[in-house]
Motif scaffolding. Sequence first.
Motif, PDB file in Angstrom:
ATOM      1  N   TYR A 286       4.049  -4.568  55.473  1.00 25.23           N
ATOM      2  CA  TYR A 286       4.639  -4.854  56.670  1.00 25.23           C
ATOM      3  C   TYR A 286       4.282  -6.326  57.264  1.00 25.23           C
ATOM      4  O   TYR A 286       5.182  -6.875  57.493  1.00 25.23           O
TER       5      TYR A 286
ATOM      6  N   SER B 151       2.564  -3.121  71.332  1.00 26.16           N
ATOM      7  CA  SER B 151       3.194  -4.316  70.698  1.00 26.16           C
ATOM      8  C   SER B 151       3.988  -4.992  71.803  1.00 26.16           C
ATOM      9  O   SER B 151       4.035  -6.095  72.086  1.00 26.16           O
TER      10      SER B 151
ATOM     11  N   ASP C 210      -0.541  -2.791  57.407  1.00 27.77           N
ATOM     12  CA  ASP C 210      -0.174  -2.760  56.022  1.00 27.77           C
ATOM     13  C   ASP C 210       0.225  -4.045  55.633  1.00 27.77           C
ATOM     14  O   ASP C 210       0.883  -4.835  56.057  1.00 27.77           O
TER      15      ASP C 210
ATOM     16  N   ALA D 296       9.496   4.295  65.282  1.00 24.97           N
ATOM     17  CA  ALA D 296       8.244   5.089  65.205  1.00 24.97           C
ATOM     18  C   ALA D 296       8.413   6.261  64.315  1.00 24.97           C
ATOM     19  O   ALA D 296       9.556   7.115  64.699  1.00 24.97           O
TER      20      ALA D 296
ATOM     21  N   VAL E  41      10.566  -2.043  63.946  1.00 24.81           N
ATOM     22  CA  VAL E  41       9.947  -0.961  63.411  1.00 24.81           C
ATOM     23  C   VAL E  41      10.092   0.304  64.105  1.00 24.81           C
ATOM     24  O   VAL E  41       9.741   0.643  65.089  1.00 24.81           O
TER      25      VAL E  41
ATOM     26  N   GLU F 121       1.377   8.345  67.071  1.00 27.53           N
ATOM     27  CA  GLU F 121       0.499   7.072  67.077  1.00 27.53           C
ATOM     28  C   GLU F 121       1.291   5.896  66.885  1.00 27.53           C
ATOM     29  O   GLU F 121       0.945   4.752  67.424  1.00 27.53           O
ATOM     30  N   GLN F 122       2.327   5.725  65.677  1.00 26.92           N
ATOM     31  CA  GLN F 122       3.252   4.488  65.675  1.00 26.92           C
ATOM     32  C   GLN F 122       4.013   4.040  66.993  1.00 26.92           C
ATOM     33  O   GLN F 122       3.943   2.838  67.071  1.00 26.92           O
TER      34      GLN F 122
ATOM     35  N   VAL G 169       1.029  -3.353  65.318  1.00 29.39           N
ATOM     36  CA  VAL G 169       2.056  -2.409  64.758  1.00 29.39           C
ATOM     37  C   VAL G 169       1.280  -1.543  63.505  1.00 29.39           C
ATOM     38  O   VAL G 169       1.257  -0.558  63.543  1.00 29.39           O
ATOM     39  N   SER G 170       0.998  -2.681  62.665  1.00 24.40           N
ATOM     40  CA  SER G 170       0.190  -2.144  61.363  1.00 24.40           C
ATOM     41  C   SER G 170      -0.459  -3.450  60.627  1.00 24.40           C
ATOM     42  O   SER G 170       0.034  -4.447  61.039  1.00 24.40           O
TER      43      SER G 170
ATOM     44  N   ASP H 226       5.773   8.380  64.003  1.00 27.19           N
ATOM     45  CA  ASP H 226       4.727   9.701  64.456  1.00 27.19           C
ATOM     46  C   ASP H 226       4.334   8.950  65.942  1.00 27.19           C
ATOM     47  O   ASP H 226       4.746   7.723  66.243  1.00 27.19           O
TER      48      ASP H 226
ATOM     49  N   ASN I 241       1.606   2.361  69.185  1.00 32.56           N
ATOM     50  CA  ASN I 241       1.598   0.996  68.697  1.00 32.56           C
ATOM     51  C   ASN I 241       2.777   0.128  69.052  1.00 32.56           C
ATOM     52  O   ASN I 241       2.333  -1.169  69.291  1.00 32.56           O
ATOM     53  N   LEU I 242       3.836   0.581  68.755  1.00 29.40           N
ATOM     54  CA  LEU I 242       5.090  -0.154  69.149  1.00 29.40           C
ATOM     55  C   LEU I 242       5.028  -0.354  70.694  1.00 29.40           C
ATOM     56  O   LEU I 242       5.518  -1.606  71.061  1.00 29.40           O
TER      57      LEU I 242
END
Length: 290
Positions: free
Chosen positions: A260, A18, A257, A6, A4, A10-11, A254-255, A8, A14-15
């Motif tokens: 996802y 993760s 959603d 990135a 996934v 924030e993401q 990661v998410s 932004d 998260n990665l």
Amino acid sequence: MLSVHAADPEQGLNLALSAAVGYVSLMCWMVVMFPQIYMNYQRKSGEGVSLVMMVAWVCGDIFNITGALMQGLVSSTVLIGSYYLFVDSTLLYQIVYYRLVYQAHRPKDSCENEQSRLTAPAENSNDDGLAHAADRAPERDSQEQSGSQLQTVLSLLLSLSAMAILVVLVVALVAGTGSVEVPAPGDGAKSSPLPLSQVIAQAMGTASAIVYIMSYVPQAVQNYQRKSCEGLSIWLFLLSLLGNTTYALAILVVSLDSHYLAPYVPWLMGALVPCVIQMFILYQFHTYPH
């Protein structure tokens, strides 16, 4: 680990988180078998570990590697799966060796000491009952050993048969589902069946997930029947529990959603469902002697 990109900061965080959690999971699974292998070596016994569970793990590894190869997954997935297969096969071989080969050729010192302990009081007290029990001790030990070896062989054969039947059923199920023709790309009028290689690959992945989810049940049943966790290393289940939870967390961080998470549902189920049985086995360690 997770593909996934990135979009932004924030993401990106998260990665990174993760990846870190994923490496923790990987390290747990890299060493999970070693405490049990060492305990078996010290005890010169493999009675504590469920043979059915180990056969399930080895078969699950084979299904996993087969599916990964047929799906053309990255080489690291195949290499890690091959390492798991090697370690699981080592523990399975150790258990079968100690139950069958070692028991058949074990040193007679312990048996002779036990017989001497029984005959000594008989000679001193001229107790015919004790002498008779001492004479029958080797015969009883031989019968128990033969019964244990027969049970080991039967468990091994039944486990392998169950794995073979599972593969046949899953392949038939996936093939039946995949036999429904789907529209071919670029042409709504034509249709093409699911390729055989993809059917088998999906079947292997499904069979692997089912085996991993159910593999801990035989161990929990064996502990309950014996009312004991003797011969089991608690680290086998602590590290498995930590490895499964961190694996699932590496995906979830990661998410959340739904789009996802949808492709990861089988892997999440395969990681989180066994956690329930693992926690039950850890409770057995608290309840039963070990």
